[in-house]
Design an enzyme around this catalytic site. Structure first.
Site, PDB file in Angstrom:
ATOM      1  CD  GLU B  58      -1.829  -2.336   1.557  1.00 13.09           C
ATOM      2  OE1 GLU B  58      -0.647  -2.608   1.901  1.00 13.09           O
ATOM      3  OE2 GLU B  58      -2.750  -3.176   1.610  1.00 13.09           O
ATOM      4  CG  PHE B 120      -9.582 -10.313  10.367  1.00 12.03           C
ATOM      5  CD1 PHE B 120      -8.302 -10.668  10.796  1.00 12.03           C
ATOM      6  CD2 PHE B 120      -9.838 -10.305   9.007  1.00 12.03           C
ATOM      7  CE1 PHE B 120      -7.316 -11.003   9.887  1.00 12.03           C
ATOM      8  CE2 PHE B 120      -8.853 -10.637   8.092  1.00 12.03           C
ATOM      9  CZ  PHE B 120      -7.587 -10.988   8.532  1.00 12.03           C
ATOM     10  CD  GLN B 121      -7.196  -7.666   6.838  1.00 12.13           C
ATOM     11  OE1 GLN B 121      -8.118  -7.424   6.071  1.00 12.13           O
ATOM     12  NE2 GLN B 121      -6.010  -8.075   6.423  1.00 12.13           N
ATOM     13  CE  LYS B 170     -17.036  -6.911   2.600  1.00  4.39           C
ATOM     14  NZ  LYS B 170     -16.414  -8.224   2.833  1.00  4.39           N
ATOM     15  CG  MET B 486      22.503  12.648   3.989  1.00  6.54           C
ATOM     16  SD  MET B 486      23.729  13.784   3.261  1.00  6.54           S
ATOM     17  CE  MET B 486      22.797  14.503   1.908  1.00  6.54           C
TER      18      MET B 486
END
Lengths: 180, 591
Positions: B58, B120-121, B170, B486
């Site tokens: 993502e 869940f999630q 959802k 760096m």
């Protein structure tokens, strides 16, 4: 003095801090208070007092009163940062206008007997605090005033038998006929 | 049957999301499916107006959307699922917030009745992303969805642009409600960015500019965000006034690098002439930049004798780090237009010949000097060769973060805005590869190059797979010195050369890696082969990993050392151990 090795420029600022009371008019929607508080914690600003309640139910408006401290530059930043939040309508610096009234309400529970009870009542009378609950060994006083007055009252109650205090935080409004 | 069933605006929440994307002119989105966004993916499957690019992580979707946005000026759109999908978006959202990039992220959420149950999630997406978005929404009622989506696009793209997130449970995606096309009342009445600058402030600014003896224009990303008109006006202002101009990292390309008034980038790794001009100027016009700490150096020694004009659309940028004399709140393009109009009517070009002579002396120090070698490729030389090979071509450059990024900014000459995509504020390693994917999606026929470092590029390497899948011929030009360059440079300068965990003991074989993904791998180790290899890279019409082996211990100069002012730069020819030790006095003993 040598600075520690750092990828950032470290400097100390010595501007004196000021205390300001800000009135913030917001859309009353889920998360709006979290946004305001998150701004203060995320950017390291101080909150001395925070009062919030819906003030115009039909328009879904809430008014948040925040007492904060910081250098003049930081106070200006706080106002701008608040003002640019999407649900914020208006930010007014009540301290800067110099025309505002600030009040706080406190409920103060005091426990004691004999001479202490008499003394507590006498002081309460002097401070125009009301008795809103009483038992044979305790009082609950309700007192309204500016922060300093309430602090003073609480300090006086401490030796007499202060049990606990509940305070609303500061609410502020401008003097005169005009609204915010 | 009721009439409502024939109402074309009656639809599921999922259908509303796709419809809103179409109504806002979105043609490409970047995303990754998951349980909580399946209804939306089902809608995407059944239409062809919005193309979906499947990323591999993502974070890649977010940076790709950023690259898309930065190279087009349009909002980038990312679609992710709940829980880990949303948390993986935190880095790109923060990146977009820091660099003012319009980004609309739509995230799935567990059904409303499960919110707060540790489902869940599930995660508190709006809570987590509140400080890293310009605004975010959790939509609990399908009939609010259209309004929120339209407001989201409006907020992302107006005022100071930024990322927004709409979290859609959802059950709201499944529910049927009424959609409406975008309308003005969709937006909070409390949100009204100021576009036009105050006339009195503009007059004050013009008076300062007209009377300047040692002026400088310091422009930033705000000019590019404002749109093509702002760029045009900035160039015209430079022409009309004859003033020297420098720019932040984010602002490169607004004024052409080949322009005669160009001083180069300013700041920590800016040119000597840009920083000295800033330090010694008497009037500074800051356009759409924010006096970031990489720019100012020591705040109390920053341009001590100048009057400062600051144009910014965000009032909170004014007086945040540096006190300015004439703040002008408004859109860069709009304010520049007003300034030009007043200047042309009432002022004439100030005589600043002696100021230019002074600048010429600073320029003569040649602060970007480096010593070429016949044995080993210098990273600066690699960027210059890349620039020469792509000059005149339709090229877009992205970068990762580190030394290679600064060298790209110093040695690649940008002539136009929107051609340079880099993570400035947040400094996100791993930005460049997915950003290049976003740019290539927006500009399929252009040459898109990610100037990368060997460490950064591994942070989002998985997106090579995306590039191969969608036949996006991005070029990943890796300046491979086997170090986090760096980090190593700071360790050398400030931590007694103790190179703690900045060396990659095990690097992949980038050529084989490219081939494993189905791309093309090239490697070059000798300066003599560089030019030919770059030509080959450009001619290949497939994704390329270009492993450019460069001098391992080269450092990025010039540099403003820690706690120093603009006029205390460390120049490359002075950067021997002794001078460096002195410049960094206060740092640990240097080896």
């Amino acid at each position: 003095m040598n600075q520690p090795a750092s990828a950032y420029f470290i400097e100390e600022r010595h501007d004196p801090n000021e205390t300001h009371t800000l009135a913030v008019l917001v859309q009353n929607e889920p998360g709006v208070l979290a946004r305001v508080i998150g701004l203060f914690s995320g950017r390291g600003y101080n909150i001395e007092s925070l009062t919030v309640s819906e003030t115009e139910a039909q328009k879904h408006l809430s008014r948040i009163t925040i007492v904060t401290t910081g250098t003049p530059m930081v106070i200006a930043q706080i106002k701008h940062q608040l003002d640019r939040m999407i649900p914020v309508y208006q930010v007014v610096d009540m301290t800067e206008t110099r025309r505002s009234i600030e009040r706080e309400l406190a409920m103060v529970k005091v426990r004691g007997q004999g001479e202490h009870r008499v003394e507590a009542l006498r002081l309460a009378d002097a401070f125009r605090a009301r008795v809103i609950d009483a038992t044979t060994e305790s009082f609950v006083f309700e007192i309204t005033g500016n922060t300093e007055k309430i602090n003073q009252f609480i300090d006086l109650m401490r030796p007499i038998g202060l049990v606990e205090v509940s305070r609303t935080g500061v609410a502020a409004i401008g003097r005169g006929p005009e609204g915010m | 049957m009721s009439d409502k069933s024939h109402d074309p605006n009656q639809m599921t929440g999922a259908a509303m999301i796709v419809r809103a994307l179409i109504d806002h002119g979105v043609t490409d989105i970047f995303g990754y499916p998951g349980g909580a966004v399946l209804p939306i993916y089902d809608e995407i499957f059944q239409q062809s107006q919005v193309q979906h690019i499947l990323v591999r992580h993502e974070q890649g979707a977010g940076h790709a959307a950023e690259g898309y946005a930065r190279s087009t000026g349009k909002p980038g759109v990312a679609l992710v699922t709940s829980g880990p999908g949303a948390t993986n978006m935190v880095t790109p959202l923060t990146d977009a917030l820091m660099d003012s990039i319009p980004l609309v992220c739509i995230s799935g959420q567990v059904p409303t009745h499960l919110i707060g149950n540790d489902a869940f999630q599930e995660c508190d997406t709006v809570g987590i992303t509140r400080p890293c978005t310009k605004h975010n929404w959790l939509v609990r009622d399908v009939n609010d969805l259209a309004k929120v989506l339209h407001e989201a696009f409006y907020v992302a793209t107006t005022g100071r642009p930024g990322p927004v997130l709409v979290d859609v449970p959802k059950d709201v995606q499944f529910a049927i409600g009424t959609y409406h096309p975008p309308r003005k009342s969709d937006v909070h009445r409390s949100y009204a960015p100021r576009v036009k600058g105050e006339a009195t402030q503009i007059r004050k600014a013009v008076a300062l500019l007209a009377g300047a003896k040692r002026p400088v224009i310091y422009s930033g990303g705000g000019v590019i965000n404002s749109g093509p008109e702002a760029t045009k006006l900035l160039r015209e202002l430079v022409e009309v006034t004859g003033f020297p101009i420098t720019s932040t990292l984010m602002g490169l390309g607004a004024y052409p690098a080949s322009g005669k008034n160009w001083l180069g980038m300013l700041g920590m790794h800016g040119t000597y002439e840009a920083n000295m001009t800033m330090h010694d100027c008497d009037v500074m016009l800051c356009v759409g930049a924010r006096f970031d700490d990489r720019i100012t150096g020591r705040v109390d020694a920053f341009s001590p004798n100048s009057k400062k004009i600051h144009i910014d659309i965000d009032p909170s940028s004014i007086n945040k780090n540096i006190r300015v004399d004439v703040p002008i709140i408004g859109d860069c393009g709009n304010v520049l237009g007003d300034i030009l109009q007043v200047f042309k009517a009432e002022a004439k070009k100030p005589d600043i010949k002696s100021w230019w002579q002074q600048i010429a002396q600073w320029r003569a120090r040649n602060s970007l000097y480096y010593k070429k070698s016949n044995d080993v490729i210098l990273p600066q030389h690699a960027i210059q060769s890349l620039f020469e090979a792509t000059r005149g071509k339709d090229t877009y450059i992205t970068t990762e973060v580190g030394q290679h990024q600064m060298w790209a900014a110093q040695f690649y000459g940008f002539e136009e805005p929107h051609r340079w995509m880099t993570s400035g504020g947040l400094g996100t390693m791993g930005y460049g590869l997915p950003a290049a994917i976003g740019v290539q999606v927006a500009h399929p026929d252009s040459l898109v190059i990610d100037i990368a470092g060997d460490a950064s590029v591994q942070m989002t390497m998985q997106e090579m797979s995306t590039a191969v899948q969608y036949e996006l011929p991005i070029k990943i030009f890796i300046l491979n010195n086997q170090y986090m360059g760096m980090v190593r440079q700071w360790q050398q300068l400030l931590h007694g050369n103790r190179l703690s965990h900045s060396y990659s003991e095990a690097l992949p074989d980038f050529v084989k890696l490219a081939e494993a993904y189905g791309g093309v791998g090239l490697q070059v180790t000798k300066p003599a082969d560089l030019e030919g290899a770059i030509k080959e890279m450009i001619s290949v019409k497939r994704p390329v990993l270009f492993d450019c082996r460069v001098a391992a211990l080269e450092n990025c100069f010039p540099m403003i050392p820690s706690g120093k002012a603009h006029n205390e730069m460390l120049l490359p020819e002075q950067a021997n151990d002794e001078a460096t030790a002195k410049a960094f006095a206060g740092g640990k003993a240097l080896v």
